[in-house]
Design an enzyme around this catalytic site. Structure first.
Site, PDB file in Angstrom:
ATOM      1  NE  ARG A  40      -4.262  -1.772   1.880  1.00 17.99           N
ATOM      2  CZ  ARG A  40      -5.049  -2.308   2.783  1.00 17.99           C
ATOM      3  NH1 ARG A  40      -4.737  -2.228   4.064  1.00 17.99           N
ATOM      4  NH2 ARG A  40      -6.146  -2.937   2.424  1.00 17.99           N
ATOM      5  CE  LYS A 208     -16.240 -14.774  11.434  1.00 10.50           C
ATOM      6  NZ  LYS A 208     -16.581 -13.728  12.430  1.00 10.50           N
ATOM      7  N   GLY A 361      -6.786  -6.832   0.005  1.00  8.16           N
ATOM      8  CA  GLY A 361      -6.809  -7.611   1.239  1.00  8.16           C
ATOM      9  C   GLY A 361      -5.842  -8.782   1.233  1.00  8.16           C
ATOM     10  N   GLY A 385     -12.281  -4.347   1.163  1.00 10.60           N
ATOM     11  CA  GLY A 385     -13.666  -4.016   1.516  1.00 10.60           C
ATOM     12  C   GLY A 385     -14.305  -3.057   0.537  1.00 10.60           C
TER      13      GLY A 385
END
Length: 404
Positions: A40, A208, A361, A385
């Site tokens: 990043r 998840k 991510g 996200g």
């Protein structure tokens, strides 16, 4: 995207002007505070460098981790400032606070081409406040640092889905522009949503189902192939009536997964074999078993070789690929083969002319951790996200506020 860009700002002239840049410098650190993946920082440098070289007094604001609205040495941007200085080839000052006395004094002392990084903006509780007035006060204090003729450049794509002071509220107070990184990210994601070349394949992993449910529901009707791996695949396998042993399982999502499998049976592809382990550890005993034969006390930590071959056959023929989430616990070498195999298939697709996007991510981290060629993908996003929310069709506050 009808917004002004960095090129517009540079065309107007920035020499001697204060420019506030919101970057995403939220990099992972090890237990010793060392940066383990500078991706990043590297991606954020071009915008900052262009402004400094054009003579702007550049003030950068960013966050690191999740401090609880107060200073915490563990989340200081000190290592980030040092690494950013290396990347820019120039000194980067680090203020000892966000908008306090040190930040104000240092901002007043800046000369043309200087770069000042403010301390972690999340040390100030107003950054993430739900109260508009609180956020507005922090935004006003940030604006004070760059002065009356200042400008704001939004270049932290990883945070544009957040309505936060340094992302959203400052843009309402200053002439605002999209930085190189934000403009490129939005252009790439628009290509995935507006008229993608087909076959269009999406690969989703991670732990998840609940984290990815909205994007599954948004993309399943639009894509030709939806590959599901990672910890989330076990809830789907349970929805097929299979026993998943001690694997990660979201019981409350089983019925939802059952419904998705019924509606999109021709699109969703699940692993047929699993690499199971007797414990969650790098040195665990492991073996490959069919997906319907996971032993009761064992847990799945990767997709198996047959699954990788099946997924690769689909991906290498795709013309558009979006990948978000690893296939297994790639941090442990023994359970990295699934992620590596899928990533290599996407690289092959790129080589055959496909448009391929890694959705930030853990997927972006895996590309670098597994030493895969970054130029083997058309684009590696910096915002996991934010990428997902864009593809879900949500409005991103940090983008919407830039639109004139």
């Amino acid at each position: 995207m009808a917004v002004k860009t960095l090129a517009d700002l540079l065309g107007e002239g920035v020499e001697g002007r204060g420019v506030l840049v919101r970057s995403d410098l939220n990099v992972p650190l090890d237990d010793n505070g060392q940066i383990t993946d500078p991706g990043r920082i590297i991606a954020s440098a071009p915008t900052i460098k262009a402004l400094a070289e054009a003579g702007a007094k550049v003030i950068v604001t960013a966050h690191l981790g999740r401090p609880k609205g107060e200073p915490d040495p563990k989340f200081s941007l000190a290592p980030v400032a040092a690494r950013l200085a290396e990347e820019l080839g120039r000194n980067v000052q680090l203020a000892g606070d966000v908008v306090g006395q040190d930040a104000l004094a240092r901002s007043e002392g800046l000369t043309d081409g200087d770069v000042l990084l403010l301390e972690n903006v999340r040390f100030d509780p107003r950054e993430t406040s739900k109260d508009d007035a609180d956020r507005g006060k922090l935004a006003a204090a940030l604006v004070e640092l760059v002065g009356d003729d200042g400008a704001f450049v939004s270049d932290g794509f990883g945070v544009v889905h957040r309505k936060q002071a340094s992302v959203y509220d400052v843009a309402k107070l200053l002439p605002h522009y999209a930085g190189t990184l934000v403009a490129a990210e939005v252009e790439v994601l628009a290509k995935l949503t507006e008229n993608p070349d087909r076959p269009y394949a999406v690969v989703l992993g991670g732990s998840k189902v609940s984290d990815k449910l909205a994007v599954i529901e948004a993309l399943a009707p639009k894509v030709d192939t939806l590959v599901i791996g990672g910890g989330m695949c076990f809830t789907f396998l349970a929805a097929q009536g299979l026993s998943v042993g001690a694997s990660l399982l979201q019981e409350e999502m089983v019925d939802t997964c059952k419904g998705l499998l019924e509606r999109y049976a021709d699109v969703i592809h699940l692993p047929r074999d699993i690499v199971v382990a007797d414990k969650f550890a790098a040195d665990a005993e492991s073996r490959v078993v069919p997906a319907h034969e996971i032993p009761d006390s064992w847990l799945g930590l990767d997709v198996g070789p047959e699954s990788v071959d099946r997924f690769a056959a689909l991906l290498t023929e795709a013309r558009t690929v979006f990948w978000n989430g690893p296939m297994g616990v790639f941090e442990f070498e023994k359970f990295a083969a699934g992620t590596r195999g899928v990533a290599e298939a996407i690289v092959t697709a790129t080589g055959k002319g496909a448009f391929t996007v890694v959705g930030g991510g853990d997927s972006a981290a895996a590309v670098r951790a597994l030493d895969l060629p970054e130029d083997g993908f058309s684009h590696i996003s910096t915002g996991g996200g934010a990428s997902l929310e864009y593809l879900e069709g949500k409005q991103l506050p940090g983008i919407a506020v830039l639109e004139d």
